[in-house]
Design an enzyme around this catalytic site. Structure first.
Site, PDB file in Angstrom:
ATOM      1  N   ARG A  83      63.953   1.781 116.829  1.00  0.00           N
ATOM      2  CA  ARG A  83      65.502   2.253 116.545  1.00  0.00           C
ATOM      3  C   ARG A  83      66.240   2.932 117.812  1.00  0.00           C
ATOM      4  O   ARG A  83      67.268   2.820 117.897  1.00  0.00           O
ATOM      5  CB  ARG A  83      65.675   3.258 115.388  1.00  0.00           C
ATOM      6  CG  ARG A  83      65.246   2.607 113.991  1.00  0.00           C
ATOM      7  CD  ARG A  83      65.696   3.322 112.952  1.00  0.00           C
ATOM      8  NE  ARG A  83      65.253   4.802 112.917  1.00  0.00           N
ATOM      9  CZ  ARG A  83      63.892   5.205 112.211  1.00  0.00           C
ATOM     10  NH1 ARG A  83      63.461   3.961 111.546  1.00  0.00           N
ATOM     11  NH2 ARG A  83      63.232   6.271 112.180  1.00  0.00           N
TER      12      ARG A  83
ATOM     13  N   CYS B 170      48.063   9.968 100.840  1.00  0.00           N
ATOM     14  CA  CYS B 170      48.457  11.122  99.828  1.00  0.00           C
ATOM     15  C   CYS B 170      48.632  10.625  98.588  1.00  0.00           C
ATOM     16  O   CYS B 170      48.232  11.471  97.559  1.00  0.00           O
ATOM     17  CB  CYS B 170      49.802  11.811 100.066  1.00  0.00           C
ATOM     18  SG  CYS B 170      50.007  12.318 101.729  1.00  0.00           S
TER      19      CYS B 170
ATOM     20  N   PRO C 146      51.520  13.700 131.361  1.00  0.00           N
ATOM     21  CA  PRO C 146      53.036  13.361 130.974  1.00  0.00           C
ATOM     22  C   PRO C 146      52.985  12.036 130.294  1.00  0.00           C
ATOM     23  O   PRO C 146      54.323  11.788 129.782  1.00  0.00           O
ATOM     24  CB  PRO C 146      53.774  13.645 132.305  1.00  0.00           C
ATOM     25  CG  PRO C 146      52.693  13.786 133.318  1.00  0.00           C
ATOM     26  CD  PRO C 146      51.638  13.970 132.665  1.00  0.00           C
TER      27      PRO C 146
ATOM     28  N   ILE D 261      51.159  10.703 128.421  1.00  0.00           N
ATOM     29  CA  ILE D 261      50.463  10.404 126.845  1.00  0.00           C
ATOM     30  C   ILE D 261      50.872  11.637 126.117  1.00  0.00           C
ATOM     31  O   ILE D 261      51.063  12.874 126.214  1.00  0.00           O
ATOM     32  CB  ILE D 261      49.098  10.652 127.101  1.00  0.00           C
ATOM     33  CG1 ILE D 261      48.392   9.603 128.314  1.00  0.00           C
ATOM     34  CG2 ILE D 261      48.109  10.277 125.687  1.00  0.00           C
ATOM     35  CD1 ILE D 261      46.813   9.815 128.428  1.00  0.00           C
ATOM     36  N   TYR D 262      51.420  11.077 124.782  1.00  0.00           N
ATOM     37  CA  TYR D 262      51.824  12.105 123.568  1.00  0.00           C
ATOM     38  C   TYR D 262      50.485  12.013 122.482  1.00  0.00           C
ATOM     39  O   TYR D 262      49.904  11.016 122.284  1.00  0.00           O
ATOM     40  CB  TYR D 262      53.172  11.592 123.105  1.00  0.00           C
ATOM     41  CG  TYR D 262      54.198  11.582 124.233  1.00  0.00           C
ATOM     42  CD1 TYR D 262      55.135  12.586 123.917  1.00  0.00           C
ATOM     43  CD2 TYR D 262      54.167  10.760 125.322  1.00  0.00           C
ATOM     44  CE1 TYR D 262      56.192  12.873 124.987  1.00  0.00           C
ATOM     45  CE2 TYR D 262      55.215  10.802 126.237  1.00  0.00           C
ATOM     46  CZ  TYR D 262      56.125  11.910 126.040  1.00  0.00           C
ATOM     47  OH  TYR D 262      57.235  11.911 126.920  1.00  0.00           O
TER      48      TYR D 262
ATOM     49  N   GLY E  63      50.322  14.740 114.907  1.00  0.00           N
ATOM     50  CA  GLY E  63      49.807  14.479 113.440  1.00  0.00           C
ATOM     51  C   GLY E  63      48.440  15.311 113.454  1.00  0.00           C
ATOM     52  O   GLY E  63      48.376  16.511 114.216  1.00  0.00           O
TER      53      GLY E  63
ATOM     54  N   TYR F 122      72.469  26.385  89.462  1.00  0.00           N
ATOM     55  CA  TYR F 122      72.086  27.077  88.023  1.00  0.00           C
ATOM     56  C   TYR F 122      72.832  26.280  86.927  1.00  0.00           C
ATOM     57  O   TYR F 122      74.061  26.148  86.846  1.00  0.00           O
ATOM     58  CB  TYR F 122      72.531  28.584  88.129  1.00  0.00           C
ATOM     59  CG  TYR F 122      72.641  29.295  86.624  1.00  0.00           C
ATOM     60  CD1 TYR F 122      71.220  28.926  85.959  1.00  0.00           C
ATOM     61  CD2 TYR F 122      73.727  29.859  86.194  1.00  0.00           C
ATOM     62  CE1 TYR F 122      71.338  29.528  84.614  1.00  0.00           C
ATOM     63  CE2 TYR F 122      73.786  30.229  84.728  1.00  0.00           C
ATOM     64  CZ  TYR F 122      72.512  30.184  83.966  1.00  0.00           C
ATOM     65  OH  TYR F 122      72.560  30.677  82.719  1.00  0.00           O
TER      66      TYR F 122
HETATM   67  P1  FAD Z   1      46.385   9.236 109.710  1.00  0.00           P
HETATM   68  O1  FAD Z   1      47.537   9.146 108.808  1.00  0.00           O
HETATM   69  O2  FAD Z   1      45.003   9.682 109.216  1.00  0.00           O
HETATM   70  O3  FAD Z   1      46.148   8.030 110.577  1.00  0.00           O
HETATM   71  C1  FAD Z   1      45.127   7.878 111.615  1.00  0.00           C
HETATM   72  C2  FAD Z   1      44.782   6.253 111.751  1.00  0.00           C
HETATM   73  O4  FAD Z   1      44.382   6.404 113.241  1.00  0.00           O
HETATM   74  C3  FAD Z   1      43.944   5.956 110.784  1.00  0.00           C
HETATM   75  O5  FAD Z   1      44.295   4.733 110.103  1.00  0.00           O
HETATM   76  C4  FAD Z   1      42.718   5.639 111.831  1.00  0.00           C
HETATM   77  O6  FAD Z   1      42.025   4.495 111.386  1.00  0.00           O
HETATM   78  C5  FAD Z   1      43.437   5.240 113.126  1.00  0.00           C
HETATM   79  N1  FAD Z   1      42.406   5.419 114.336  1.00  0.00           N
HETATM   80  C6  FAD Z   1      41.659   6.604 114.551  1.00  0.00           C
HETATM   81  N2  FAD Z   1      41.154   6.313 115.706  1.00  0.00           N
HETATM   82  C7  FAD Z   1      41.466   5.299 116.187  1.00  0.00           C
HETATM   83  C8  FAD Z   1      41.024   4.431 117.290  1.00  0.00           C
HETATM   84  N3  FAD Z   1      40.142   4.863 118.323  1.00  0.00           N
HETATM   85  N4  FAD Z   1      41.604   3.107 117.471  1.00  0.00           N
HETATM   86  C9  FAD Z   1      42.342   2.747 116.582  1.00  0.00           C
HETATM   87  N5  FAD Z   1      42.693   3.486 115.321  1.00  0.00           N
HETATM   88  C10 FAD Z   1      42.227   4.742 115.060  1.00  0.00           C
HETATM   89  N6  FAD Z   1      49.426  15.455 103.258  1.00  0.00           N
HETATM   90  C11 FAD Z   1      50.418  16.021 102.699  1.00  0.00           C
HETATM   91  O7  FAD Z   1      51.277  16.612 103.225  1.00  0.00           O
HETATM   92  N7  FAD Z   1      50.542  16.155 101.227  1.00  0.00           N
HETATM   93  C12 FAD Z   1      49.605  15.321 100.416  1.00  0.00           C
HETATM   94  O8  FAD Z   1      49.791  15.235  99.309  1.00  0.00           O
HETATM   95  C13 FAD Z   1      48.370  14.737 101.064  1.00  0.00           C
HETATM   96  N8  FAD Z   1      47.289  14.231 100.488  1.00  0.00           N
HETATM   97  C14 FAD Z   1      46.358  13.825 101.324  1.00  0.00           C
HETATM   98  C15 FAD Z   1      45.397  13.162 100.324  1.00  0.00           C
HETATM   99  C16 FAD Z   1      44.102  12.420 100.874  1.00  0.00           C
HETATM  100  C17 FAD Z   1      43.333  11.808 100.074  1.00  0.00           C
HETATM  101  C18 FAD Z   1      44.330  12.471 102.207  1.00  0.00           C
HETATM  102  C19 FAD Z   1      42.809  11.802 103.086  1.00  0.00           C
HETATM  103  C20 FAD Z   1      45.215  13.185 103.121  1.00  0.00           C
HETATM  104  C21 FAD Z   1      46.252  13.846 102.516  1.00  0.00           C
HETATM  105  N9  FAD Z   1      47.294  14.482 103.109  1.00  0.00           N
HETATM  106  C22 FAD Z   1      48.184  14.834 102.299  1.00  0.00           C
HETATM  107  C23 FAD Z   1      47.293  14.587 104.699  1.00  0.00           C
HETATM  108  C24 FAD Z   1      48.077  13.433 105.596  1.00  0.00           C
HETATM  109  O9  FAD Z   1      47.557  12.052 104.982  1.00  0.00           O
HETATM  110  C25 FAD Z   1      47.806  13.409 106.815  1.00  0.00           C
HETATM  111  O10 FAD Z   1      48.063  14.649 107.480  1.00  0.00           O
HETATM  112  C26 FAD Z   1      48.526  12.405 107.688  1.00  0.00           C
HETATM  113  O11 FAD Z   1      48.017  10.944 107.277  1.00  0.00           O
HETATM  114  C27 FAD Z   1      48.146  12.517 109.213  1.00  0.00           C
HETATM  115  O12 FAD Z   1      48.767  11.624 109.873  1.00  0.00           O
HETATM  116  P2  FAD Z   1      48.341  10.922 111.094  1.00  0.00           P
HETATM  117  O13 FAD Z   1      49.167   9.904 111.780  1.00  0.00           O
HETATM  118  O14 FAD Z   1      47.747  12.306 112.026  1.00  0.00           O
HETATM  119  O15 FAD Z   1      46.757  10.394 110.806  1.00  0.00           O
END
Ligand code: FAD
Length: 542
Positions: free
Chosen positions: A23, A44, A278, A280-281, A284, A429
């Site tokens: 965007r 989630c 700098p 690399i970000y 999560g 309310y």
């Molecule tokens: P993720 O969303 O986990 O994504 C990381 C991705 O990176 C994955 O797909 C993985 O395959 C990929 N990856 C990793 N290493 C590599 C690599 N070397 N090469 C290529 N790909 C790679 N949070 C809430 O706030 N509320 C909720 O209700 C909630 N419920 C949840 C329920 C469950 C069952 C789970 C597992 C988590 C829940 N969470 C919840 C937490 C939330 O899902 C995570 O905080 C969020 O998804 C984190 O985002 P992320 O981008 O850091 O990682």
């Protein structure tokens, strides 16, 4: 010149960053790599998929790879694992998991959003079939399949945090009987122990066996099914075991590339989500950020912050200078008819951080006015700085209206608000939704009374004379040992019965009448103090 931006991980943080980048920069080349089969799926929602509440797996895919390509012109490469980062050359090595080939990809900017991996302790028998971690869509498909194929009836959930509780609730929804094993002495570790107590009680009432202060040491298979042995020597039989004992940040790539990993185990980043390189970000679950209340660094795996951080990183790459405000760990969980929510620091976290300038109040108001049918109590604890009233944290448990109150307090907390701001908050309310004095306002009023000295708090551990101002028939249900009952309406006539050489700790049902009594007594020279939240705090929170 066209920027080439690569993103590792295409779910919460990675997908948000990719879409925001497009965007802001129509010409950038954006490529997202994910080793899994999907991008942008709803982690989630996974427990509800197991519970058959979400039946159609495709509903969990928030946006498809195809949509990213056509709508956003973003190149999505699923089943591509990023193996390493060459920071000097600004390239990454990527393995195509379908073809088995490895290729180098160059970048101008790289965003790491690899998430966190479920902790799977190396215990004997951990690889026995039927023990599942909670993570991605395929894991959940396996759980569903297992329940169906094995006609599973008994589930053992190891870990009583929010994912453990959500899994327990959904497995119960499928008709399984549930045992939760939790090594800590309480469920929901982000809550203070007394706030977790109503949760434990509710689960017990709903037929869930909760075993606290007990950890698993070994797994095995027997003719009776799966067996988990605990550190108390108990053997628990189950048809299905769910491991929900937490997650660990995925920092392998970052560490191998020489990026700084913080003391809490997450990738170190600045306010723009930039790592120590700098170009690399990182965003999560894999990063550590600053706790807005304690100022300490922490890793908090939550979807909202991951999405916001992805957006911040994208904006920083596009020169917008956005900053992540810090983490306050606002979270909510629904389990067995209860909603459990919190924001900011718990009392435990404040003490751990060495912060002693705080005060706490409890209250138990209805989620809407009592005269409208169906009012349900909310058990609310608010922590604030004694010296200036700044809100430090809040926790709430109840059946209705819980997350609304925590969300309001979360926003006030993020803006540096005080308990006086809670008193002044103008909130929705009408009788079926709240009260003219909303629980959030009440929390503010009570805390203001404490700060002004109008209503000092009783300290349960400091002793003193306990004065119970409820009506005698209410006292039949139980009193604090040694308490003397003088109903509020007789108090002015019976002041001579009260000692003047000790603090008077005044209690009633939920705190309102005790407040009136404290005001009468203090204006007549007694050192009267308020038992916050009244008997309800004692009986509900222990
Ligand atoms: P993720 O969303 O986990 O994504 C990381 C991705 O990176 C994955 O797909 C993985 O395959 C990929 N990856 C990793 N290493 C590599 C690599 N070397 N090469 C290529 N790909 C790679 N949070 C809430 O706030 N509320 C909720 O209700 C909630 N419920 C949840 C329920 C469950 C069952 C789970 C597992 C988590 C829940 N969470 C919840 C937490 C939330 O899902 C995570 O905080 C969020 O998804 C984190 O985002 P992320 O981008 O850091 O990682």
């Amino acid at each position: 010149m066209t920027k080439r931006i690569l993103i590792v991980g295409g779910v919460a943080g990675g997908a948000s960053a990719a879409a925001r980048l497009r965007r802001l920069d129509e010409t950038a080349e954006i490529i997202v790599f994910d080793r899994g089969p999907y991008v942008s799926f709803a982690n989630c929602g996974l427990p509800y998929y197991v519970g058959d509440i979400i039946r159609d797996e495709s509903k969990l895919l928030v946006a498809s790879a195809e949509m990213f390509r056509t709508r956003f012109n973003i190149d999505i490469r699923t089943e591509h694992e990023v193996l390493s980062i060459d920071r000097a050359q600004r390239t990454i090595q990527v393995r195509d998991l379908q073809r088995g080939t490895i290729a180098a990809e160059s970048y101008d900017a790289l965003i790491l959003s690899p998430g966190a991996s479920a902790i799977r302790p190396p215990l004997p028998g951990i690889d026995v079939d039927g023990i599942f971690s909670v993570g991605a869509v395929p894991d959940k498909k396996n759980v569903r399949q297992w329940i169906d194929d094995k006609h599973a009836q008994r589930a053992l959930v190891i870990g009583g945090g929010f994912i453990g509780l959500e899994m327990a609730e959904n497995l119960a929804h499928r008709g399984l009987t549930i045992t939760i094993l939790e090594k800590a002495g309480q469920l929901m570790p982000q809550l203070d122990p007394e706030m977790a107590e109503p949760v434990r009680r509710q689960l017990a009432q709903r037929g869930v066996t909760v075993r606290l202060s007990e950890g698993v040491t070994e797994f095995s298979r027997s003719p009776a099914g799966l067996l988990a042995t605990t550190d108390r020597g108990t053997q628990l039989a189950a048809d299905l075991i769910i491991l929900a004992i937490g997650v660990r940040p995925e920092v392998g790539l970052a560490r191998a590339a020489g990026l700084t990993i913080g003391a809490t185990g997450g990738i170190a980043v600045d306010e723009s989500m930039r790592t120590t390189d700098p170009a690399i970000y990182a965003v999560g679950d894999a990063v550590e950020t600053v706790d807005v209340v304690t100022g300490m660094r922490q890793v908090v795996p939550l979807a909202g912050p991951a999405n916001r951080q992805g957006r911040v990183a994208a904006e920083a790459i596009c020169g917008r200078g956005s900053h992540f405000r810090g983490m306050q760990a606002t979270a909510v969980c629904g389990a067995f008819g209860l909603t459990i929510a919190s924001t900011g620091a718990s009392e435990t976290a404040l003490k751990r951080a060495g912060i002693s300038d705080f005060e706490k109040v409890y209250l138990h108001p209805g989620h809407h006015v009592g005269y409208y049918p169906g009012a349900k109590p909310i058990h609310l604890k608010v922590l604030f700085r004694r010296s200036d009233g700044r809100i430090l944290g809040a926790q709430a448990v109840g059946e209705e209206g819980v997350e609304k109150r925590i969300d309001v307090i979360a926003m006030a907390l993020q803006l540096g608000g005080t308990v006086h701001d809670l008193s002044e908050a103008e909130l929705c309310y009408a009788p079926q939704f709240g009260a003219a004095k909303d629980p959030v306002n009440l929390a503010g009023f009570i805390a203001e009374n404490v700060r002004s000295g109008d209503m000092p708090l009783a300290r349960r551990d400091e002793g003193g004379f306990v004065l119970d101002v409820r009506d005698p028939n209410e006292c039949k249900g139980g009193m604090i040992p040694g308490a003397v009952n003088i109903p509020l309406d007789q108090l002015r006539l019976r002041l001579a019965e009260l000692p003047t050489d000790r603090p008077l700790n005044v209690v009633c049902a939920v705190g309102q009448r005790a407040y009136y009594a404290v005001r009468i007594l203090r204006q007549r020279g007694f050192d009267a103090r308020h038992f916050t939240g009244g008997m309800q705090t004692v009986t509900t929170l222990g």
